[in-house]
Write a protein that holds these residues in place. Structure first.
Motif, PDB file in Angstrom:
ATOM      1  N   ASN A  21      -9.086  11.711 -12.419  1.00  0.00           N
ATOM      2  CA  ASN A  21     -10.441  12.061 -12.834  1.00  0.00           C
ATOM      3  C   ASN A  21     -11.321  11.945 -11.593  1.00  0.00           C
ATOM      4  OD1 ASN A  21      -9.642  12.729 -15.444  1.00  0.00           O
ATOM      5  ND2 ASN A  21      -9.891  10.647 -16.146  1.00  0.00           N
ATOM      6  N   SER A  22     -12.277  11.084 -11.524  1.00  0.00           N
ATOM      7  CA  SER A  22     -13.119  11.012 -10.327  1.00  0.00           C
ATOM      8  C   SER A  22     -12.881   9.733  -9.530  1.00  0.00           C
ATOM      9  CB  SER A  22     -14.595  11.100 -10.734  1.00  0.00           C
ATOM     10  OG  SER A  22     -14.909  10.035 -11.610  1.00  0.00           O
ATOM     11  N   THR A  23     -11.791   9.031  -9.816  1.00  0.00           N
ATOM     12  CA  THR A  23     -11.495   7.762  -9.155  1.00  0.00           C
ATOM     13  C   THR A  23     -10.471   7.959  -8.045  1.00  0.00           C
ATOM     14  OG1 THR A  23     -11.935   6.563 -11.212  1.00  0.00           O
ATOM     15  CG2 THR A  23     -10.681   5.403  -9.508  1.00  0.00           C
ATOM     16  N   ARG A  24     -10.802   7.498  -6.849  1.00  0.00           N
ATOM     17  CA  ARG A  24      -9.915   7.594  -5.686  1.00  0.00           C
ATOM     18  C   ARG A  24      -8.705   6.688  -5.881  1.00  0.00           C
ATOM     19  NH1 ARG A  24      -6.855   8.752  -1.996  1.00  0.00           N
ATOM     20  NH2 ARG A  24      -7.230   8.403   0.202  1.00  0.00           N
ATOM     21  N   VAL A  25      -7.533   7.232  -5.610  1.00  0.00           N
ATOM     22  CA  VAL A  25      -6.281   6.485  -5.730  1.00  0.00           C
ATOM     23  C   VAL A  25      -5.721   6.303  -4.323  1.00  0.00           C
ATOM     24  CG1 VAL A  25      -3.936   6.549  -6.634  1.00  0.00           C
ATOM     25  CG2 VAL A  25      -5.817   7.410  -8.020  1.00  0.00           C
ATOM     26  N   GLY A  26      -5.650   5.058  -3.866  1.00  0.00           N
ATOM     27  CA  GLY A  26      -5.179   4.795  -2.517  1.00  0.00           C
ATOM     28  C   GLY A  26      -3.748   4.290  -2.450  1.00  0.00           C
ATOM     29  N   SER A  27      -3.170   3.946  -3.608  1.00  0.00           N
ATOM     30  CA  SER A  27      -1.811   3.400  -3.610  1.00  0.00           C
ATOM     31  C   SER A  27      -1.208   3.554  -5.003  1.00  0.00           C
ATOM     32  CB  SER A  27      -1.830   1.922  -3.232  1.00  0.00           C
ATOM     33  OG  SER A  27      -2.474   1.171  -4.244  1.00  0.00           O
ATOM     34  N   GLN A  28       0.094   3.315  -5.090  1.00  0.00           N
ATOM     35  CA  GLN A  28       0.736   3.354  -6.402  1.00  0.00           C
ATOM     36  C   GLN A  28       0.168   2.291  -7.326  1.00  0.00           C
ATOM     37  OE1 GLN A  28       5.004   3.223  -6.186  1.00  0.00           O
ATOM     38  NE2 GLN A  28       5.137   5.206  -5.176  1.00  0.00           N
ATOM     39  N   ALA A  29      -0.137   1.126  -6.769  1.00  0.00           N
ATOM     40  CA  ALA A  29      -0.701   0.047  -7.595  1.00  0.00           C
ATOM     41  C   ALA A  29      -2.047   0.465  -8.183  1.00  0.00           C
ATOM     42  CB  ALA A  29      -0.855  -1.224  -6.763  1.00  0.00           C
ATOM     43  N   THR A  30      -2.874   1.120  -7.384  1.00  0.00           N
ATOM     44  CA  THR A  30      -4.181   1.594  -7.865  1.00  0.00           C
ATOM     45  C   THR A  30      -3.993   2.660  -8.936  1.00  0.00           C
ATOM     46  OG1 THR A  30      -5.113   1.183  -5.685  1.00  0.00           O
ATOM     47  CG2 THR A  30      -6.400   2.572  -7.163  1.00  0.00           C
ATOM     48  N   LYS A  79       0.822  -1.208   0.000  1.00  0.00           N
ATOM     49  CA  LYS A  79       0.000   0.000   0.000  1.00  0.00           C
ATOM     50  C   LYS A  79       0.856   1.258   0.000  1.00  0.00           C
ATOM     51  CE  LYS A  79      -4.393  -1.336   0.842  1.00  0.00           C
ATOM     52  NZ  LYS A  79      -5.618  -0.761   0.507  1.00  0.00           N
ATOM     53  N   THR A  80       1.818   1.311  -0.891  1.00  0.00           N
ATOM     54  CA  THR A  80       2.659   2.497  -1.020  1.00  0.00           C
ATOM     55  C   THR A  80       1.821   3.644  -1.569  1.00  0.00           C
ATOM     56  OG1 THR A  80       4.556   1.088  -1.473  1.00  0.00           O
ATOM     57  CG2 THR A  80       4.768   3.405  -2.057  1.00  0.00           C
ATOM     58  N   PRO A  81       1.821   4.805  -0.904  1.00  0.00           N
ATOM     59  CA  PRO A  81       1.053   5.947  -1.399  1.00  0.00           C
ATOM     60  C   PRO A  81       1.514   6.379  -2.786  1.00  0.00           C
ATOM     61  CG  PRO A  81       1.801   6.320   0.849  1.00  0.00           C
ATOM     62  CD  PRO A  81       2.497   5.084   0.356  1.00  0.00           C
ATOM     63  N   ALA A  82       0.623   7.014  -3.527  1.00  0.00           N
ATOM     64  CA  ALA A  82       0.898   7.416  -4.904  1.00  0.00           C
ATOM     65  C   ALA A  82       1.578   8.784  -4.944  1.00  0.00           C
ATOM     66  CB  ALA A  82      -0.385   7.420  -5.712  1.00  0.00           C
ATOM     67  N   TYR A  83       2.799   8.833  -4.414  1.00  0.00           N
ATOM     68  CA  TYR A  83       3.593  10.058  -4.475  1.00  0.00           C
ATOM     69  C   TYR A  83       4.285  10.160  -5.822  1.00  0.00           C
ATOM     70  CZ  TYR A  83       3.169  11.171   0.476  1.00  0.00           C
ATOM     71  OH  TYR A  83       2.684  11.516   1.703  1.00  0.00           O
ATOM     72  N   VAL A  84       4.497  11.392  -6.277  1.00  0.00           N
ATOM     73  CA  VAL A  84       5.247  11.644  -7.499  1.00  0.00           C
ATOM     74  C   VAL A  84       6.726  11.574  -7.141  1.00  0.00           C
ATOM     75  CG1 VAL A  84       5.749  13.336  -9.297  1.00  0.00           C
ATOM     76  CG2 VAL A  84       3.406  13.098  -8.439  1.00  0.00           C
ATOM     77  N   ASP A  85       7.454  10.656  -7.772  1.00  0.00           N
ATOM     78  CA  ASP A  85       8.879  10.491  -7.497  1.00  0.00           C
ATOM     79  C   ASP A  85       9.735  11.476  -8.281  1.00  0.00           C
ATOM     80  OD1 ASP A  85       8.594   8.324  -5.737  1.00  0.00           O
ATOM     81  OD2 ASP A  85       8.565   6.890  -7.385  1.00  0.00           O
ATOM     82  N   LEU A  86       9.361  11.707  -9.530  1.00  0.00           N
ATOM     83  CA  LEU A  86      10.178  12.527 -10.418  1.00  0.00           C
ATOM     84  C   LEU A  86       9.288  13.126 -11.499  1.00  0.00           C
ATOM     85  CD1 LEU A  86      13.088  13.299 -11.462  1.00  0.00           C
ATOM     86  CD2 LEU A  86      12.953  11.227 -12.849  1.00  0.00           C
ATOM     87  N   VAL A  87       9.534  14.374 -11.833  1.00  0.00           N
ATOM     88  CA  VAL A  87       8.836  15.031 -12.939  1.00  0.00           C
ATOM     89  C   VAL A  87       9.892  15.408 -13.974  1.00  0.00           C
ATOM     90  CG1 VAL A  87       7.393  16.960 -13.641  1.00  0.00           C
ATOM     91  CG2 VAL A  87       7.045  15.916 -11.402  1.00  0.00           C
ATOM     92  N   GLN A  88       9.760  14.857 -15.164  1.00  0.00           N
ATOM     93  CA  GLN A  88      10.712  15.142 -16.234  1.00  0.00           C
ATOM     94  C   GLN A  88      10.554  16.589 -16.697  1.00  0.00           C
ATOM     95  OE1 GLN A  88      13.110  13.171 -17.461  1.00  0.00           O
ATOM     96  NE2 GLN A  88      12.535  11.500 -16.106  1.00  0.00           N
ATOM     97  N   PRO A  89      11.655  17.326 -16.847  1.00  0.00           N
ATOM     98  CA  PRO A  89      11.575  18.695 -17.371  1.00  0.00           C
ATOM     99  C   PRO A  89      10.902  18.712 -18.742  1.00  0.00           C
ATOM    100  CG  PRO A  89      13.787  18.211 -16.567  1.00  0.00           C
ATOM    101  CD  PRO A  89      13.026  16.914 -16.555  1.00  0.00           C
ATOM    102  N   ASN A  90      10.117  19.723 -18.989  1.00  0.00           N
ATOM    103  CA  ASN A  90       9.419  19.932 -20.267  1.00  0.00           C
ATOM    104  C   ASN A  90       8.401  18.850 -20.594  1.00  0.00           C
ATOM    105  OD1 ASN A  90      10.914  22.330 -20.821  1.00  0.00           O
ATOM    106  ND2 ASN A  90      12.627  21.032 -21.408  1.00  0.00           N
ATOM    107  N   SER A  91       8.001  18.048 -19.618  1.00  0.00           N
ATOM    108  CA  SER A  91       6.976  17.024 -19.846  1.00  0.00           C
ATOM    109  C   SER A  91       5.595  17.633 -19.646  1.00  0.00           C
ATOM    110  CB  SER A  91       7.166  15.859 -18.870  1.00  0.00           C
ATOM    111  OG  SER A  91       6.941  16.310 -17.533  1.00  0.00           O
ATOM    112  N   VAL A  92       4.568  16.887 -20.033  1.00  0.00           N
ATOM    113  CA  VAL A  92       3.186  17.323 -19.805  1.00  0.00           C
ATOM    114  C   VAL A  92       2.966  17.552 -18.316  1.00  0.00           C
ATOM    115  CG1 VAL A  92       0.766  16.618 -19.977  1.00  0.00           C
ATOM    116  CG2 VAL A  92       2.318  16.168 -21.879  1.00  0.00           C
ATOM    117  N   ALA A  93       3.492  16.669 -17.484  1.00  0.00           N
ATOM    118  CA  ALA A  93       3.337  16.803 -16.032  1.00  0.00           C
ATOM    119  C   ALA A  93       4.011  18.075 -15.524  1.00  0.00           C
ATOM    120  CB  ALA A  93       3.903  15.577 -15.333  1.00  0.00           C
TER     121      ALA A  93
END
Length: 70
Positions: free
Chosen positions: A30-39, A1-15
């Motif tokens: 969108n409207s879906t709850r994310v409880g983990s990285q797997a989800t 159940k690892t939380p869905a943290y952003v590890d890295l954002v590539q420069p000049n990417s959409v993110a």
């Protein structure tokens, strides 16, 4: 159940252009709850990459909506 943290954002990417930052916690795709990285990974498999993607993130103690669009 690892939380869905952003590890890295590539420069000049959409993110990066949308304003996502390292250590943002993704709560909804969108409207879906994310409880983990797997989800998160499972949910992203069903997203059409040509459509916009709305994320609700937590940055510190604040909630913020981020829209990723091509």
């Amino acid at each position: 159940k690892t939380p869905a943290y952003v590890d890295l954002v590539q420069p000049n990417s959409v993110a990066a252009r949308a304003g996502l930052k390292t250590n943002d916690l993704i709560l909804f795709v969108n409207s879906t709850r994310v409880g983990s990285q797997a989800t998160l990974l499972e949910e992203l498999q069903y997203i059409d990459r040509t459509e916009d993607l709305a994320l609700l993130i937590q940055r510190g103690s604040k909630l913020q909506e981020v829209l990723l669009s091509n």
